[in-house]
Write an enzyme that holds these catalytic residues in place. Structure first.
Site, short mmCIF file in Angstrom:
data_model
loop_
_atom_site.label_atom_id
_atom_site.label_comp_id
_atom_site.label_asym_id
_atom_site.label_seq_id
_atom_site.Cartn_x
_atom_site.Cartn_y
_atom_site.Cartn_z
N HIS A 129 0.87 -1.18 0.00
CA HIS A 129 0.00 0.00 0.00
C HIS A 129 0.91 1.24 0.00
O HIS A 129 2.02 1.19 0.52
CB HIS A 129 -0.82 -0.06 1.29
CG HIS A 129 -1.91 0.94 1.42
ND1 HIS A 129 -1.68 2.25 1.78
CD2 HIS A 129 -3.25 0.84 1.27
CE1 HIS A 129 -2.84 2.90 1.86
NE2 HIS A 129 -3.81 2.06 1.55
N ASP A 206 3.32 -4.01 8.00
CA ASP A 206 2.10 -3.22 7.83
C ASP A 206 0.94 -4.19 8.07
O ASP A 206 0.63 -5.02 7.23
CB ASP A 206 2.07 -2.64 6.42
CG ASP A 206 0.71 -2.04 6.06
OD1 ASP A 206 -0.26 -2.23 6.82
OD2 ASP A 206 0.63 -1.40 5.00
N GLN A 209 -4.20 -4.92 7.09
CA GLN A 209 -5.12 -5.98 6.67
C GLN A 209 -4.91 -7.25 7.49
O GLN A 209 -5.77 -8.13 7.50
CB GLN A 209 -4.96 -6.29 5.18
CG GLN A 209 -5.24 -5.11 4.27
CD GLN A 209 -6.69 -4.64 4.33
OE1 GLN A 209 -7.61 -5.41 4.59
NE2 GLN A 209 -6.89 -3.35 4.10
N LYS A 232 -10.11 -0.68 10.72
CA LYS A 232 -10.17 -1.89 9.89
C LYS A 232 -10.54 -3.13 10.71
O LYS A 232 -10.77 -4.19 10.16
CB LYS A 232 -8.82 -2.17 9.22
CG LYS A 232 -8.22 -0.98 8.52
CD LYS A 232 -8.29 -1.09 7.04
CE LYS A 232 -7.42 0.00 6.41
NZ LYS A 232 -7.88 0.37 5.10
N CYS A 372 -4.75 2.39 -3.59
CA CYS A 372 -3.52 2.92 -3.00
C CYS A 372 -2.37 1.95 -3.23
O CYS A 372 -1.52 1.76 -2.33
CB CYS A 372 -3.68 3.21 -1.52
SG CYS A 372 -4.88 4.48 -1.19
N1 PLP Z 1 -1.75 -0.56 4.59
C1 PLP Z 1 -2.71 -1.32 4.05
C2 PLP Z 1 -2.37 -2.70 3.56
C3 PLP Z 1 -4.00 -0.83 3.95
O1 PLP Z 1 -4.97 -1.59 3.42
C4 PLP Z 1 -4.28 0.47 4.43
C5 PLP Z 1 -5.63 1.05 4.26
O2 PLP Z 1 -6.33 0.74 3.33
C6 PLP Z 1 -3.26 1.20 5.00
C7 PLP Z 1 -2.00 0.66 5.07
C8 PLP Z 1 -3.48 2.57 5.54
O3 PLP Z 1 -4.33 2.54 6.64
P1 PLP Z 1 -4.88 3.89 7.28
O4 PLP Z 1 -5.47 4.67 6.14
O5 PLP Z 1 -5.90 3.43 8.26
O6 PLP Z 1 -3.74 4.60 7.90
#
Ligand code: PLP
Length: 414
Positions: A129, A206, A209, A232, A372
């Site tokens: 992401h 990260d 998910q 999430k 993203c």
């Molecule tokens: N990393 C992953 C794999 C994600 O799916 C997301 C959000 O869609 C993020 C990071 C970013 O999360 P946040 O927008 O809650 O900071």
């Protein structure tokens, strides 16, 4: 149609706990298939937020009165709940942040700023992401470090065969997702961490998910940092967690300055508070922390194993069912491989945005776009995909409605 053994999650009563799911959209019962973007919240979370603001609302760590004590206790108890969820050795290693994005920015700016030098390497993957790419690009620009990346194979699995080649004595950190938000691939974090550590590199996971769908045990995963977002996992927006190994967090400089994060302030200089407060400048999102803990408690009560079994069965069922839709491709791992119930869909001759619009008219909420993950879209050779993502409350009937609506979309554009 495929038949799959259905695990024992009482979906009807589970779904009744989610007020947002009890509505019609465009004349049909809502099918919410965008939980990878944000999950719906159970009543327990909404009630925890309301109770905090109605009874305990006060700033934390400051007041010497009853409400301030209660707010502080609730805030710190929430940290203990998160530490238990992560199997973190200590709640002092749990730092409240706004979400995964802020957690990774914190590590990149603080650890990266202090430790990276020109020519050092940061290893990412093409699955990441933007939150796990751009913060590293920013610190690389500042320090002269270089980003390198692990590729995927045709089914969206990391090319682990490349890892040993890419891990060099210049690699300082490996930043990898627990699970892909676009393809659903579950990455073998433990194996990656072992190889990274053998090469002398740290590992940041990260978990945006991962925390929502997989067991998370930071000690068993063997990582050095783990980041996730409250929204999430069914908690509130604007709260998230950075977990880091104590000795690393201790050695890192503060990320932001202000109230709460100091021990002593002089006009020219200051000293820092102990962990985790060193990284929590300013008034925190106390209600958010309380709500996130309520979400984690909620899933404990439902039963994480039953949830995971249900999501696994959903993934297998959906992959089977979607195979019957003419002209539809599901990108990413197949049903025999490690994956979550997130499906990136490509329908012959139909733009992902058109798919999302047609499905919306039928009360089905999916996401269309690059998710993203622009480098991943480029790697897959598509500008965008239509993404349907499930959560514990998703039903098999909803997958059927998705498949039927996709068939209709295919016919409209045929
Ligand atoms: N990393 C992953 C794999 C994600 O799916 C997301 C959000 O869609 C993020 C990071 C970013 O999360 P946040 O927008 O809650 O900071």
């Amino acid at each position: 149609m495929a038949t799959v053994a259905r695990p024992s999650l009482d979906l009807d009563s589970l779904r009744r706990e989610f007020p947002a799911l009890q509505q019609d959209v465009n004349g049909r019962p809502l099918v919410y298939l965008d939980s990878a973007a944000t999950a719906q919240r159970p009543r327990a979370v909404l009630e925890a937020l309301r109770a905090f603001y109605e009874h305990d609302n006060a700033n934390v760590h400051r007041g010497l009165y009853e409400l301030a004590r209660r707010a502080t206790d609730a805030y710190e108890a929430a940290r203990v709940t998160v530490a238990r969820f992560l199997n973190a050795p200590s709640p002092a290693e749990v730092v409240w942040v706004r979400g995964t994005t802020e957690a990774i920015n914190l590590v990149a700016a603080s650890w990266g700023g202090a430790n990276l030098r020109a020519g050092d390497e940061i290893l990412v993957t093409v699955l990441e992401h933007h939150s796990n790419l751009v913060p590293w690009q920013l610190v690389a620009q500042r320090t002269g470090a270089v980003l390198r990346s692990v590729d995927i194979d045709d089914r969206g699995r990391l090319r682990l065969d490349q890892l040993d080649e890419l891990l060099t004595d210049r690699t300082r950190i490996v930043a990898v997702g627990h699970a892909s938000n676009a393809l659903g691939t579950i990455n073998p974090v433990r194996e990656i961490a072992d190889r990274a550590h053998a090469a002398g590199a740290l590992v940041l996971v990260d978990g945006a998910q991962g925390a929502a769908h997989l067991p998370v045990d930071v000690q068993a995963l063997g990582c050095d940092f783990y980041a996730f977002s409250g929204h999430k996992v069914g908690g509130p927006m604007g709260i998230g967690v950075l977990w880091g190994r104590r000795e690393l967090l201790d050695a890192m400089p503060p990320y932001q300055g202000g109230g709460e994060m100091i021990a002593r302030v002089e006009l020219q200089q200051s000293t820092w508070a102990e962990l985790p407060h060193k990284f929590e400048a300013g008034t925190p999102n106390v209600a958010g922390a309380v709500g996130l803990a309520a979400a984690l408690d909620f899933w404990d009560a439902v039963g994480r194993e039953a949830v995971q079994a249900h999501e696994d069965a959903l993934a297998r069922y959906a992959l089977d069912r979607l195979r019957d839709v003419p002209g539809l491709r599901v990108l990413g791992p197949d049903s025999t491989e490690a994956r979550t119930a997130v499906f990136s869909l490509a329908l012959d001759g139909v733009h992902p945005h058109d798919i999302a619009t047609i499905l919306d008219a039928d009360g089905i909420a999916i996401r269309a776009g690059h998710h993203c993950a622009q480098p991943l879209m480029r790697r897959l050779g598509v500008p965008a995909t239509a993404r349907a993502s499930c959560f514990a409350y998703t039903t098999f009937e909803e997958i059927d409605r998705l498949a039927i609506a996709l068939e209709a979309a295919g016919r409209i554009f045929a």
